[in-house]
Scaffold this motif. Structure first.
Motif, PDB file in Angstrom:
ATOM      1  N   GLN A 116       3.204 -10.069  13.671  1.00 36.99           N
ATOM      2  CA  GLN A 116       1.752 -10.052  13.457  1.00 36.99           C
ATOM      3  C   GLN A 116       1.273 -10.688  12.168  1.00 36.99           C
ATOM      4  N   LEU A 117       2.138 -10.714  11.134  1.00 39.32           N
ATOM      5  CA  LEU A 117       1.657 -11.208   9.846  1.00 39.32           C
ATOM      6  C   LEU A 117       1.127 -12.643   9.894  1.00 39.32           C
ATOM      7  N   PRO A 118       1.877 -13.577  10.499  1.00 36.17           N
ATOM      8  CA  PRO A 118       1.358 -14.947  10.540  1.00 36.17           C
ATOM      9  C   PRO A 118       0.009 -15.015  11.264  1.00 36.17           C
ATOM     10  N   ALA A 119      -0.107 -14.274  12.365  1.00 31.63           N
ATOM     11  CA  ALA A 119      -1.371 -14.260  13.109  1.00 31.63           C
ATOM     12  C   ALA A 119      -2.480 -13.641  12.256  1.00 31.63           C
ATOM     13  N   PHE A 120      -2.143 -12.599  11.501  1.00 31.18           N
ATOM     14  CA  PHE A 120      -3.128 -11.917  10.649  1.00 31.18           C
ATOM     15  C   PHE A 120      -3.660 -12.862   9.579  1.00 31.18           C
ATOM     16  N   LEU A 121      -2.762 -13.682   9.036  1.00 28.59           N
ATOM     17  CA  LEU A 121      -3.198 -14.595   7.977  1.00 28.59           C
ATOM     18  C   LEU A 121      -4.200 -15.605   8.523  1.00 28.59           C
ATOM     19  N   LYS A 122      -4.090 -15.922   9.802  1.00 31.13           N
ATOM     20  CA  LYS A 122      -5.069 -16.839  10.414  1.00 31.13           C
ATOM     21  C   LYS A 122      -6.342 -16.109  10.827  1.00 31.13           C
ATOM     22  N   GLY A 174       2.569   2.484   6.864  1.00 28.84           N
ATOM     23  CA  GLY A 174       3.890   2.159   7.377  1.00 28.84           C
ATOM     24  C   GLY A 174       4.157   0.656   7.421  1.00 28.84           C
ATOM     25  N   GLU A 175       3.120  -0.148   7.267  1.00 29.19           N
ATOM     26  CA  GLU A 175       3.266  -1.609   7.359  1.00 29.19           C
ATOM     27  C   GLU A 175       3.460  -2.181   5.962  1.00 29.19           C
ATOM     28  N   THR A 176       4.703  -2.172   5.485  1.00 24.91           N
ATOM     29  CA  THR A 176       4.934  -2.539   4.090  1.00 24.91           C
ATOM     30  C   THR A 176       4.558  -3.989   3.785  1.00 24.91           C
ATOM     31  N   GLN A 177       4.843  -4.884   4.720  1.00 26.83           N
ATOM     32  CA  GLN A 177       4.525  -6.298   4.442  1.00 26.83           C
ATOM     33  C   GLN A 177       3.024  -6.531   4.381  1.00 26.83           C
ATOM     34  N   LEU A 178       2.305  -5.818   5.247  1.00 23.95           N
ATOM     35  CA  LEU A 178       0.848  -5.926   5.240  1.00 23.95           C
ATOM     36  C   LEU A 178       0.295  -5.384   3.916  1.00 23.95           C
ATOM     37  N   LEU A 179       0.856  -4.262   3.465  1.00 18.26           N
ATOM     38  CA  LEU A 179       0.399  -3.655   2.207  1.00 18.26           C
ATOM     39  C   LEU A 179       0.611  -4.599   1.031  1.00 18.26           C
ATOM     40  N   GLU A 180       1.699  -5.349   1.094  1.00  9.93           N
ATOM     41  CA  GLU A 180       1.954  -6.325   0.034  1.00  9.93           C
ATOM     42  C   GLU A 180       0.851  -7.371  -0.018  1.00  9.93           C
ATOM     43  N   LYS A 181       0.427  -7.822   1.168  1.00 13.01           N
ATOM     44  CA  LYS A 181      -0.650  -8.816   1.242  1.00 13.01           C
ATOM     45  C   LYS A 181      -1.953  -8.238   0.679  1.00 13.01           C
ATOM     46  N   LEU A 182      -2.138  -6.920   0.917  1.00  9.36           N
ATOM     47  CA  LEU A 182      -3.358  -6.262   0.460  1.00  9.36           C
ATOM     48  C   LEU A 182      -3.531  -6.358  -1.042  1.00  9.36           C
ATOM     49  N   ARG A 183      -2.395  -6.275  -1.744  1.00 11.10           N
ATOM     50  CA  ARG A 183      -2.456  -6.234  -3.203  1.00 11.10           C
ATOM     51  C   ARG A 183      -3.049  -7.497  -3.810  1.00 11.10           C
ATOM     52  N   CYS A 184      -2.911  -8.621  -3.099  1.00 12.66           N
ATOM     53  CA  CYS A 184      -3.497  -9.838  -3.688  1.00 12.66           C
ATOM     54  C   CYS A 184      -4.722 -10.320  -2.913  1.00 12.66           C
ATOM     55  N   LEU A 185      -5.412  -9.363  -2.301  1.00 12.47           N
ATOM     56  CA  LEU A 185      -6.612  -9.647  -1.515  1.00 12.47           C
ATOM     57  C   LEU A 185      -7.697 -10.344  -2.328  1.00 12.47           C
ATOM     58  N   ARG A 186      -7.880  -9.875  -3.551  1.00 13.23           N
ATOM     59  CA  ARG A 186      -8.988 -10.323  -4.385  1.00 13.23           C
ATOM     60  C   ARG A 186      -8.865 -11.758  -4.883  1.00 13.23           C
ATOM     61  N   ASN A 187      -7.602 -12.235  -5.019  1.00 12.86           N
ATOM     62  CA  ASN A 187      -7.476 -13.610  -5.525  1.00 12.86           C
ATOM     63  C   ASN A 187      -6.779 -14.487  -4.500  1.00 12.86           C
ATOM     64  N   ASP A 188      -7.015 -14.142  -3.239  1.00 13.99           N
ATOM     65  CA  ASP A 188      -6.469 -14.826  -2.087  1.00 13.99           C
ATOM     66  C   ASP A 188      -6.648 -16.355  -2.175  1.00 13.99           C
TER      67      ASP A 188
END
Ligand code: SAM
Length: 413
Positions: A6-12, A111-125
């Motif tokens: 899901q991560l690649p799809a989420f990034l799009k 439970g979605e650790t990879q998604l949570l990692e992406k969350l941390r840099c949401l602001r300077n995406d």
């Protein structure tokens, strides 16, 4: 794991389905960016608010606060619980009913650790070197602008881009009256518009109508088959918060009874999505008066759960007056063809779906159009309208007294 697929799809897409939890995580910036081809929505201006942290593990967030200030607050709320009046009791019952659904959705997110990692840099995406492209200066206050006597003379200039020679962009390069006027960008690229020395970005295939509620009847289509299949409404409900009063004007509930929902509905019917606050008085007004008056039949409720970039809730789940969630009531309004019962039968919306996101500006709602699209009656692409809107989206008509608010170039890269 589901992250891998899901991560690649989420990034799009900006939308991540949390399996088994009837929930989605949404990054509004990524969702909104699909409306643009030339500009990009800036994450740092979207996520402009910071939320105080209360660093408790999620399982404790609603159980055992460990500092004294919080304990006092909890005790105060507890004493209150003993004296709940019937309205508060009803609100508490609603909360208890949905509590486990919200916790389950939140746990699924954690439970979605990879998604949570992406969350941390949401602001300077992806915004490393773009700071200077954000335009400075004060934003226009459209509510004020629309209330002066000169309002009817204000013009907005839709600017022609070098390679906009296509027919579909025929209106581009012209000046249009700003208020009480349908203004659209029919082209397949976003365009720039200029108004009183400020720049605005209009997404592809979108339009807006800026007016007061008094002129809303101008939106009613001449033919029922040019009505709308999806109607999202976020009314300026009255609220005791002084903070809100400074942000935008509010209206007493009775004003919303006259919204022409029936007349805006497409002959194939419409899904109506109404944002409400957690005040019990408002919920019963909507259920007993507003929906019946509009001819809308309630079908399901969706919850917007608000988290911070660290994945924690923005406030404790059980705080009576500061719930970290809001409700979106979903219902159907029928057109000429089917009756509401048939619409309800055809479009079975799961109840208690949860959408999780990090909130943007004050009262700004996440773009939930796509999550709702599969329940929208009629042919595709659906005709969509947002009432009391402050932004524009590709494929949508935006109406309100400040639909250009978040289109100011300062919100874009
Ligand atoms: N959904 C929006 C968002 O996500 O940013 C927020 C909408 S906010 C709750 C309500 C909006 O209604 C504000 O923009 C406010 O200015 C507008 N509004 C208030 N009174 C109005 C009126 N009489 N006519 C038209 N719009 C009005």
């Amino acid at each position: 794991s589901s992250s891998d697929d899901q991560l690649p799809a989420f990034l799009k897409s900006g939308i991540y389905r949390l399996n088994d939890a009837n929930a989605f995580f949404i990054n509004p910036v990524r969702v909104l960016n699909r409306s643009y081809t030339r500009c990009r929505v800036s994450a740092s201006t979207y996520y402009s608010r910071f939320f105080p942290s209360f660093n408790l593990p999620p399982e404790n967030q609603s159980n055992s606060p460990n500092n004294s200030k919080k304990r006092k607050r909890r005790q105060k709320e507890k004493t209150k619980v003993q004296y709940l009046n019937s309205r508060e009791e009803m609100a508490d019952r609603r909360h208890q009913d949905v509590r486990s659904v919200l916790l389950k959705a939140h746990e699924a997110l954690l439970g979605e650790t990879q998604l949570l990692e992406k969350l941390r840099c949401l602001r300077n995406d992806g915004e490393r070197c773009n700071v200077e492209s954000i335009s400075q200066g004060t934003e226009l206050n459209f509510v004020e602008l629309g209330s002066v006597w000169q309002a009817s003379f204000y013009e907005i200039m839709l600017k022609l881009h070098e390679d906009d020679t296509t027919l579909e962009n025929a209106g581009v390069g012209s000046c249009e009256l700003l208020f009480n006027n349908h203004i659209g960008n029919d082209g397949s690229d976003d365009i720039e518009a200029e108004l009183l020395d400020r720049k605005y970005i209009l997404p592809k295939k979108s339009s807006f109508y800026m007016s007061d509620l008094k002129q809303i009847h101008n939106l009613i289509p001449a033919e029922p088959d040019s009505g709308f299949n999806l109607i999202v409404i976020d009314p300026p409900w009255e609220n005791s918060s002084a903070h809100q009063k400074q942000k935008y004007p509010t209206l007493p509930n009775r004003y919303f009874l006259s919204l022409p929902i029936k007349q805006l509905t497409h002959s194939d019917g419409a899904l109506v999505a109404l944002w409400v606050t957690n005040r019990e008085k408002l919920r019963s007004f909507v259920e007993n008066e507003l929906f019946p008056k509009w001819g809308v039949k309630h079908a399901a409720t969706l919850y917007w759960l608000k988290v911070k970039e660290d994945g924690f809730l923005i406030s404790e789940l059980d705080l009576f007056h500061h719930r970290p969630y809001e409700c979106l009531l979903l219902g159907f309004c029928h057109g000429n063809g089917m009756n509401t019962e048939e619409l309800l039968g055809l479009n079975n919306i799961p109840d208690n779906q949860v959408v999780i996101s990090v909130p943007g500006d004050y009262s700004r709602k996440p773009p939930i159009g796509e999550v709702l699209m599969e329940y929208v009656p009629g042919r595709k692409p659906a005709r969509c309208i947002e009432l009391f809107s402050r932004e524009m989206i590709s494929g949508w008509t935006s109406w309100g007294n400040e639909p250009l608010r978040f289109q100011d170039a300062r919100y874009f890269l």
